[in-house]
Design an enzyme around this catalytic site. Structure first.
Site, PDB file in Angstrom:
ATOM      1  N   TRP A 317       0.461  -1.089   0.045  1.00 43.78           N
ATOM      2  CA  TRP A 317       0.057   0.121   0.347  1.00 43.78           C
ATOM      3  C   TRP A 317       0.943   1.352  -0.286  1.00 43.78           C
ATOM      4  O   TRP A 317       0.574   2.412  -0.567  1.00 43.78           O
ATOM      5  CB  TRP A 317      -0.777   0.241   1.071  1.00 43.78           C
ATOM      6  CG  TRP A 317      -1.580   1.571   1.276  1.00 43.78           C
ATOM      7  CD1 TRP A 317      -3.149   1.160   1.044  1.00 43.78           C
ATOM      8  CD2 TRP A 317      -1.499   1.559   2.066  1.00 43.78           C
ATOM      9  NE1 TRP A 317      -3.167   2.828   1.526  1.00 43.78           N
ATOM     10  CE2 TRP A 317      -2.212   3.489   2.153  1.00 43.78           C
ATOM     11  CE3 TRP A 317       0.091   2.200   3.116  1.00 43.78           C
ATOM     12  CZ2 TRP A 317      -2.157   4.801   2.891  1.00 43.78           C
ATOM     13  CZ3 TRP A 317      -0.523   3.617   4.139  1.00 43.78           C
ATOM     14  CH2 TRP A 317      -1.402   4.454   3.606  1.00 43.78           C
ATOM     15  N   HIS A 318       1.975   1.108   0.799  1.00 47.75           N
ATOM     16  CA  HIS A 318       2.823   2.322   0.222  1.00 47.75           C
ATOM     17  C   HIS A 318       3.407   2.700  -0.284  1.00 47.75           C
ATOM     18  O   HIS A 318       3.478   3.570  -1.255  1.00 47.75           O
ATOM     19  CB  HIS A 318       4.157   2.130   1.776  1.00 47.75           C
ATOM     20  CG  HIS A 318       3.673   2.341   3.340  1.00 47.75           C
ATOM     21  ND1 HIS A 318       3.319   1.404   3.556  1.00 47.75           N
ATOM     22  CD2 HIS A 318       3.815   3.253   3.568  1.00 47.75           C
ATOM     23  CE1 HIS A 318       2.889   2.442   5.263  1.00 47.75           C
ATOM     24  NE2 HIS A 318       3.225   3.512   5.524  1.00 47.75           N
ATOM     25  N   GLY A 319       3.532   1.212  -1.538  1.00 48.42           N
ATOM     26  CA  GLY A 319       4.381   1.879  -2.793  1.00 48.42           C
ATOM     27  C   GLY A 319       4.489  -0.336  -3.405  1.00 48.42           C
ATOM     28  O   GLY A 319       5.424  -0.776  -2.594  1.00 48.42           O
TER      29      GLY A 319
END
Length: 357
Positions: A317-319
């Site tokens: 989700w962060h990247g």
């Protein structure tokens, strides 16, 4: 203009908050003004970024369509898994395109805040499916989606809690207490972000390149850790403070995470609204599915698998990159090992209440 960055934002903020304070003192509802200010602030922030504004508008039309179409389907057909899963996948499409668009075409759904807006949309769909939300109000949903204090980086609120505050008309004394808390959090957050975090960031620049590898590893890691915490916690406190002045009590996002006794407690203190959202809407549901399908022999195995899934998703989700994937897996392993140690170790059970331990 950017959220909680630069002189222009902090000049505009008090001007927009003064009418909210007047409404609160007069014991009037602030909800509609909150929506109007959020729309205005969104236009001010994205006004000079035409491509981002286009994708944001596209995203809002897409998401509102999904939520309200699914609400109608849920009313007419009841709790059916197939349409629910389709709508959840459709809600994830913009986020996935945003995270992966750099691989083949930059800019697809590339606007600030898409990760946090996706949490809001998913929560609405999940709770409609569960029957926790029976009916949606367009005005309240729009205010929830566009609420500017937490638009770009949280804290991650829940729609039902937000709706209660949106409709509420507080007594003067109650509002003044809330407003005072908001002003204090705004000031504290500014000190965190613009004094302590800035000093930690400067400290990273003072590291001498001729020093040893250990010096850089330990010194840079801790300086960056302090910068990361005080920058993000400062932003979060300013967001909660601004929301309080507008009559909305956002949940706190940090609670002294570095005094945690173990990694499980850390994730109950660090980015609290993210870890609790994933706990409620991913970890718990995955563990229940494992029990139903009998994928693992016992509760401990299900919990360990749940931690791995939960934290891997959190990392992605962060990247979508190797570093974030490893970050998620690393924390999943730590949480799983901690769970095994606490459940199976007689040494831990014997000594967990002792100060030295």
């Amino acid at each position: 203009m950017s959220y909680y960055e630069g002189m222009l934002f902090f000049l505009a903020l008090p001007v927009l908050l003064i009418p909210a304070v007047v409404l609160g003192i007069l014991e009037k509802r602030q909800g509609l003004y909150t929506l109007a200010v959020s729309v205005l602030m969104t236009l001010m922030v994205f006004g000079g970024k035409k491509e981002e504004l286009f994708w944001l508008a596209f995203y809002l039309v897409w998401s509102f369509g999904l939520v309200f179409i699914y609400e109608r389907i849920r009313k007419n057909t009841g709790r059916q898994a197939a349409p629910y899963h389709i709508f959840v996948l459709l809600a994830l499409v913009p986020l996935v395109l945003s995270k992966t668009s750099g691989f083949y075409r930059p800019g697809i759904f590339g606007f600030t805040g898409i990760s946090y807006l996706t949490f809001r949309v998913l929560q609405l769909l999940i709770e409609l499916y569960d029957g926790v939300i029976k009916e949606l109000s367009f005005t309240e949903t729009a205010a929830f989606m566009l609420f500017f204090p937490s638009f770009s980086s949280g804290p991650i609120d829940r729609s039902r809690r937000f709706a209660e505050d949106f409709r509420k008309s507080r007594k003067k004394e109650e509002y003044l207490d809330l407003c005072a808390r908001g002003l204090w959090l705004l000031l504290l957050g500014a000190v965190y972000k613009f004094v302590i975090a800035a000093a930690a960031f400067k400290g990273m620049g003072f590291l001498d390149s001729e020093q040893s590898c250990w010096y850089h590893w330990i010194g840079y890691a801790y300086a960056y850790g302090l910068y990361l915490f005080f920058d993000f916690a400062g932003y979060s406190r300013m967001a909660v403070g601004t929301a309080c002045i507008m009559g909305i009590e956002l949940p706190d996002n940090f609670n002294a995470p570095f005094v945690s006794k173990d990694i499980k407690e850390f994730w109950d203190r660090w980015h609290i609204t993210l870890s609790h959202w994933l706990r409620d809407f991913l970890f718990t549901r995955y563990v229940m599915l494992c029990a139903k399908k009998k994928w693992f022999p016992d509760r401990l195995s299900r919990a360990c698998a749940g931690y791995m899934v939960n934290m891997t998703v959190m990392g992605l989700w962060h990247g979508i990159s190797v570093s974030y994937l490893l970050y998620g897996i690393y924390h999943g392993v730590l949480l799983a090992l901690t769970e095994v140690w606490q459940k199976r170790s007689s040494f831990h059970k014997k000594n967990k209440g002792k100060r030295w331990y």
